[in-house]
Motif scaffolding. Structure first.
Motif, mmCIF file in Angstrom:
data_model
loop_
_atom_site.group_PDB
_atom_site.id
_atom_site.type_symbol
_atom_site.label_atom_id
_atom_site.label_comp_id
_atom_site.label_asym_id
_atom_site.label_seq_id
_atom_site.Cartn_x
_atom_site.Cartn_y
_atom_site.Cartn_z
ATOM 1 N N GLY A 1 -8.898 24.253 -11.296
ATOM 2 C CA GLY A 1 -7.460 24.362 -11.449
ATOM 3 C C GLY A 1 -7.631 25.322 -9.654
ATOM 4 O O GLY A 1 -5.893 26.359 -9.895
ATOM 5 N N LEU A 2 -7.912 25.340 -9.264
ATOM 6 C CA LEU A 2 -7.659 26.043 -8.129
ATOM 7 C C LEU A 2 -7.400 25.454 -6.684
ATOM 8 O O LEU A 2 -7.757 24.706 -6.490
ATOM 9 N N ASN A 3 -7.519 26.211 -5.311
ATOM 10 C CA ASN A 3 -7.820 25.080 -4.121
ATOM 11 C C ASN A 3 -8.343 26.482 -3.666
ATOM 12 O O ASN A 3 -8.066 27.598 -3.724
ATOM 13 N N GLN A 4 -8.252 26.108 -2.078
ATOM 14 C CA GLN A 4 -8.616 27.224 -1.465
ATOM 15 C C GLN A 4 -8.291 28.357 -1.330
ATOM 16 O O GLN A 4 -8.576 29.522 -0.956
ATOM 17 N N ALA A 5 -6.559 28.801 -1.331
ATOM 18 C CA ALA A 5 -5.318 29.747 -1.060
ATOM 19 C C ALA A 5 -5.616 30.957 -2.207
ATOM 20 O O ALA A 5 -5.434 31.393 -2.481
ATOM 21 N N ARG A 6 -5.899 29.744 -3.233
ATOM 22 C CA ARG A 6 -5.582 30.288 -4.383
ATOM 23 C C ARG A 6 -7.154 31.210 -4.795
ATOM 24 O O ARG A 6 -8.143 32.403 -5.168
ATOM 25 N N TRP A 7 -8.458 30.384 -4.321
ATOM 26 C CA TRP A 7 -9.579 31.119 -4.362
ATOM 27 C C TRP A 7 -9.722 32.009 -3.569
ATOM 28 O O TRP A 7 -10.381 33.212 -3.609
ATOM 29 N N THR A 8 -9.128 32.414 -2.174
ATOM 30 C CA THR A 8 -9.089 33.191 -1.422
ATOM 31 C C THR A 8 -8.706 34.543 -1.782
ATOM 32 O O THR A 8 -9.384 35.614 -2.442
ATOM 33 N N VAL A 9 -8.115 34.195 -2.471
ATOM 34 C CA VAL A 9 -7.024 35.613 -3.286
ATOM 35 C C VAL A 9 -7.992 35.845 -4.351
ATOM 36 O O VAL A 9 -7.749 37.293 -4.446
ATOM 37 N N LEU A 10 -8.298 35.330 -5.564
ATOM 38 C CA LEU A 10 -8.753 36.505 -6.511
ATOM 39 C C LEU A 10 -10.649 35.845 -5.891
ATOM 40 O O LEU A 10 -10.670 37.125 -6.066
ATOM 41 N N LEU A 11 -10.759 36.250 -4.906
ATOM 42 C CA LEU A 11 -12.171 36.149 -4.154
ATOM 43 C C LEU A 11 -11.304 38.003 -3.473
ATOM 44 O O LEU A 11 -12.386 38.441 -3.715
ATOM 45 N N GLN A 12 -10.604 38.274 -3.212
ATOM 46 C CA GLN A 12 -10.915 39.646 -2.297
ATOM 47 C C GLN A 12 -10.455 39.902 -3.777
ATOM 48 O O GLN A 12 -10.609 41.291 -3.706
ATOM 49 N N LEU A 13 -9.135 39.932 -4.754
ATOM 50 C CA LEU A 13 -9.765 40.925 -5.534
ATOM 51 C C LEU A 13 -10.272 41.555 -6.328
ATOM 52 O O LEU A 13 -11.091 42.279 -6.932
ATOM 53 N N SER A 14 -11.631 40.433 -6.910
ATOM 54 C CA SER A 14 -12.894 40.243 -7.519
ATOM 55 C C SER A 14 -13.802 41.461 -6.573
ATOM 56 O O SER A 14 -14.336 42.526 -6.847
ATOM 57 N N ASN A 15 -13.879 40.991 -4.854
ATOM 58 C CA ASN A 15 -14.622 41.899 -4.474
ATOM 59 C C ASN A 15 -13.910 43.281 -3.600
ATOM 60 O O ASN A 15 -14.971 44.322 -4.018
ATOM 61 N N PHE A 16 -12.922 43.484 -3.996
ATOM 62 C CA PHE A 16 -12.435 44.518 -3.145
ATOM 63 C C PHE A 16 -11.060 45.467 -4.321
ATOM 64 O O PHE A 16 -10.733 46.460 -3.980
ATOM 65 N N GLY A 17 -11.261 44.869 -5.640
ATOM 66 C CA GLY A 17 -10.091 45.395 -6.579
ATOM 67 C C GLY A 17 -9.336 45.579 -6.272
ATOM 68 O O GLY A 17 -8.765 44.864 -4.913
ATOM 69 N N PRO A 18 -7.729 45.801 -6.890
ATOM 70 C CA PRO A 18 -6.534 45.784 -7.332
ATOM 71 C C PRO A 18 -6.113 46.519 -5.255
ATOM 72 O O PRO A 18 -6.807 47.746 -5.171
ATOM 73 N N ALA A 19 -4.729 45.733 -5.214
ATOM 74 C CA ALA A 19 -4.089 46.267 -4.300
ATOM 75 C C ALA A 19 -2.704 45.716 -4.011
ATOM 76 O O ALA A 19 -2.512 45.264 -4.383
ATOM 77 N N SER A 20 -2.546 46.605 -3.118
ATOM 78 C CA SER A 20 -0.896 46.041 -3.276
ATOM 79 C C SER A 20 -0.532 44.395 -2.623
ATOM 80 O O SER A 20 -1.540 43.928 -2.040
ATOM 81 N N GLN A 21 0.613 44.421 -2.597
ATOM 82 C CA GLN A 21 0.851 42.996 -2.388
ATOM 83 C C GLN A 21 0.641 43.307 -0.932
ATOM 84 O O GLN A 21 -0.158 41.824 0.112
#
Length: 82
Positions: free
Chosen positions: A30-50
């Motif tokens: 149910g993901l695409n490249q854009a959604r996957w990239t965002v989730l990967l960043q959050l997974s690797n680096f934790g919470p962040a502001s938008q």
């Protein structure tokens, strides 16, 4: 065509091919490249502001907001590949 122009065209072609292949691989999640990239960043680096997240992903704020809205609409999912 100069070497620089040829390289730029090839790089663009490789980038489009990467996105297409990644979207194909992610289709069942149910993901695409854009959604996957965002989730990967959050997974690797934790919470962040938008703003921080947009900078990390390399998109403008409104683009990130649309991706985040779509992720929120999807709701939590279990990854099929653990």
């Amino acid at each position: 065509m100069s070497i620089g122009n040829g390289f730029a065209m090839e790089l663009g072609r490789v980038s489009r091919r990467w996105r297409t292949r990644l979207d194909e691989r992610l289709r069942n999640t149910g993901l695409n490249q854009a959604r996957w990239t965002v989730l990967l960043q959050l997974s690797n680096f934790g919470p962040a502001s938008q703003r921080e997240l947009a900078e990390r992903v390399g998109v403008e704020g409104p683009t990130l907001a649309r991706v985040l809205d779509r992720l929120a609409d999807q709701g939590p999912r279990r990854a099929p590949f653990h």
